[in-house]
Design a protein around this motif. Structure first.
Motif, short mmCIF file in Angstrom:
data_model
loop_
_atom_site.label_atom_id
_atom_site.label_comp_id
_atom_site.label_asym_id
_atom_site.label_seq_id
_atom_site.Cartn_x
_atom_site.Cartn_y
_atom_site.Cartn_z
N GLU A 1 0.58 -0.98 0.22
CA GLU A 1 -0.20 0.48 0.18
C GLU A 1 0.99 0.98 -0.09
OE1 GLU A 1 -2.60 -0.44 3.40
OE2 GLU A 1 -3.21 -2.50 2.18
N ASP A 2 2.13 1.49 0.34
CA ASP A 2 2.71 1.84 0.94
C ASP A 2 3.47 3.12 -0.14
OD1 ASP A 2 4.59 4.04 1.47
OD2 ASP A 2 4.78 3.48 3.27
N PRO A 3 3.34 3.59 -1.12
CA PRO A 3 3.81 4.77 -2.47
C PRO A 3 5.27 4.89 -1.88
CG PRO A 3 2.64 5.94 -1.26
CD PRO A 3 2.83 4.68 0.08
N ASN A 4 5.60 4.93 -1.17
CA ASN A 4 7.21 5.60 -0.58
C ASN A 4 7.88 4.37 -0.30
OD1 ASN A 4 5.99 8.46 -1.26
ND2 ASN A 4 5.31 8.53 1.12
N ARG B 1 9.72 2.73 -3.34
CA ARG B 1 10.59 3.34 -4.13
C ARG B 1 12.19 3.68 -3.58
NH1 ARG B 1 9.99 9.23 -5.08
NH2 ARG B 1 8.04 8.73 -3.43
#
Lengths: 305, 317
Positions: free
Chosen positions: A71-74, A77
């Motif tokens: 879920e976490d977009p960061n 990345r």
């Protein structure tokens, strides 16, 4: 009682004295390392509410980990940027520091001054300083592009002009990317290899000079001496340096993942989740390190074996 | 003077030319690299000394026309320099001293005595180096917030101590050979003591010295290079460390220099998002110089030990 003590063998007495010296560390390890280590594992499976009276744990299973990975977009990345960075930086740092160490190991006038300059980063380098400088230089690049003012001159040399030049003559950008990346990193590489140069220097000093003498007598060229003597003899130290480099860059203050972990913990106050990503991060470092050690240690040469 | 035949003298000349050429290459390389290494420091210094007119003037690159100490003054106040300097000194000298004492004893125990679990403990020491401090962050935070060991403090004082906002979280682990990268220091001492000859030690034992006396009288005086190396590294790393202070210290009065440097932009701008780089960057650079200056001066006086002792400690062995 006294008799019993005297009956102990020398080995037993030695062991007891040795333990006396070493066990204080174990106490510290248990209090300041092992216990928090286990606790953070527990936290990573929980939701944690910290209050002045203490903290409350609510067990949530793998939810934190699933959140990090799906879920976490960061997180993902940042993680992949850092890992990518490491794999580009390691070979560059190792090659550069070995090269410089070999040069610094020779005798020439002004060696002390040159050495002093090269170890400057070890002393001056701090995550905060580098972070301040780097974030500025990026902004400055934008500002400079807008105004063309004196400040476009950043403290860090960047291969911007050279990059344009290369693209113009070659035209083939995908092919050029690794070279351009390497050029852009030169600064970072040089500033991050201080300790590695020190370790390599120490390693070079420990190679027995007789090996070089024999090689000279046999008429070997410097090129051959490097590949046949220096490199094999220094290979265990290459392993040490690779491990050091990996650990150093994974625990560096300017590291995005680490800053994200701090941010989650102290800005978003999501302690359980922060522990979970810290653990994921640690596990991934562990795997990366093991793979690197496994790959390199097969090629390492030990003279005494 | 010796007379050479023609071919011989050509060969000698060739050899000499080659030597000169290589030397020239080396000098060029060193100058280039030294430029890259010194450039940020020099650049920061030059920018920090520039007045506002010089910053806008495109003809001024390195040497300011109007020298000013304005930026340094600003940075000096923003960093809260004297106070932060004192704090930095506290969190770097005390841990460095404890690191030297504790790590050298542990290294001695590991290097000179055999016992079953020795290798296991050494492996654990190396393991502590690999774990990023962030993994331990929250448990340690909670731990220091309600500091207690085996409920002893509760027994005496009635309630656990709150050690946050003090320097104890940074200092306490170093007493027992833990803390910032201390695994590396133990490793350095262990390697150093392992390399020392057995004769001295045996002579001391024959003369009736206890192992502790032997350690103090024989091993400590002979491990000066290792002690200097560890002290310097520990001092410098603690001085530059931002992570631990930023977590454990919340009170601005107790901030260290490097922590203030990390926040200097927010301090100067007062937290606003829109700012003029021409106003912010020069004092920021001045601040960076003020923070690294004490270590730089220290380094200039000790760099000889730094380089030579590392070689002699045989970190690698």
């Amino acid at each position: 009682m006294k008799n019993k003590k005297k009956l102990k063998t020398l080995a037993q007495r030695q062991a007891r004295i040795g333990r006396l010296f070493v066990y204080p560390w174990l106490v510290g390890f248990l209090i300041f390392f092992a216990w928090p280590f286990i606790q953070s594992l527990i936290f990573s499976f929980s939701q944690l509410d910290v209050s002045p009276e203490g903290y409350k744990l609510i067990f949530v299973g793998f939810r934190n980990f699933i959140k990090a990975l799906r879920e976490d977009p960061n997180f993902i990345r940042y993680l992949f940027t850092e890992i990518g960075n490491i794999f580009v930086n390691i070979p560059l740092i190792i090659m550069f520091s070995l090269f410089i160490a070999i040069l610094l190991n020779q005798k020439f006038k002004g060696r002390t001054i040159v050495r002093a300059i090269f170890f400057l980063p070890v002393v001056v380098m701090s995550g905060a300083l580098l972070y301040v400088l780097e974030s500025n230089s990026l902004e400055q690049f934008n500002i400079g592009a807008q105004s063309g003012m004196a400040l476009s001159n950043s403290p860090f040399l960047r291969g911007i002009d050279f990059r344009l030049f290369l693209v113009r003559i070659m035209g083939n950008i995908p092919f050029l990317m690794p070279i351009i990346n390497a050029i852009d990193r030169i600064y970072e590489i040089i500033w991050k290899s201080g300790v590695q140069i020190l370790i390599f220097l120490a390693g070079l000093q420990s190679i027995p000079p007789s090996l070089y003498e024999v090689a000279h007598v046999e008429g070997a060229t410097s090129w051959e001496i490097f590949w046949k003597i220096t490199l094999p003899m220094i290979s265990p130290i290459i392993l040490v340096n690779v491990i050091y480099t990996v650990i150093d860059s994974f625990t560096d203050y300017s590291n995005d993942v680490l800053r994200y972990i701090l941010e989650v913990a102290f800005r978003q106050l999501n302690h359980g989740y922060s522990a979970a990503i810290a653990w994921l991060y640690f596990l991934i470092i562990g795997v990366v390190l093991l793979v690197i050690i496994w790959v390199i240690s097969k090629r390492v040469f030990y003279m005494n074996e | 003077m010796l007379k050479y035949r023609k071919e011989e003298s050509i060969l000698i000349l060739k050899h000499k030319l080659y030597g000169w050429f290589m030397m020239l290459l080396k000098i060029l390389l060193f100058i280039g690299l030294a430029y890259v290494l010194l450039r940020p420091v020099l650049f920061m210094l030059s920018t920090a000394l520039k007045s506002r007119e010089d910053l806008i003037d495109p003809t001024v690159v390195w040497l300011p026309k109007h020298l000013t100490l304005e930026n340094f003054k600003k940075a000096f106040y923003s960093l809260n320099y004297f106070n932060a300097f004192k704090n930095s000194l506290l969190v770097s000298i005390i841990p460095a001293i404890f690191n030297v004492i504790a790590c050298s004893m542990i290294g001695y125990g590991l290097a000179r005595f055999k016992f079953k679990e020795r290798e296991l403990i050494f492996a654990l020491i190396l393991f502590t180096l690999v774990v990023p401090p962030q993994v331990l962050l929250i448990p340690l935070y909670v731990f220091y917030q309600r500091f207690d060991i085996l409920s002893l403090i509760k027994l005496i004082k009635g309630e656990p101590l709150n050690l946050l906002n003090t320097y104890y979280p940074i200092i306490l682990p170093t007493i027992l050979g833990g803390g910032l990268r201390s695994g590396l220091f133990i490793y350095i001492f262990r390697q150093f003591f392992r390399g020392m000859s057995k004769e001295l030690e045996e002579a001391a034992y024959v003369d009736g010295a206890s192992p502790f006396q032997t350690y103090v009288k024989i091993f400590v005086p002979n491990s000066i290079p290792a002690i200097i190396t560890v002290f310097l590294f520990s001092l410098v790393w603690h001085w530059n460390d931002v992570f631990e202070p930023s977590v454990f210290i919340g009170d601005f009065e107790k901030y260290t220099l490097s922590l203030n440097l990390a926040n200097i932009r927010a301090i100067i701008t007062g937290g606003t998002q829109i700012w003029d780089p021409l106003l912010i960057l020069p004092p920021q650079y001045a601040g960076a110089i003020l923070v690294i200056l004490p270590m730089l001066i220290f380094y200039i006086f000790t760099q000889r030990f730094f380089v030579e002792s590392v070689e002699r400690t045989g970190i690698v062995g």
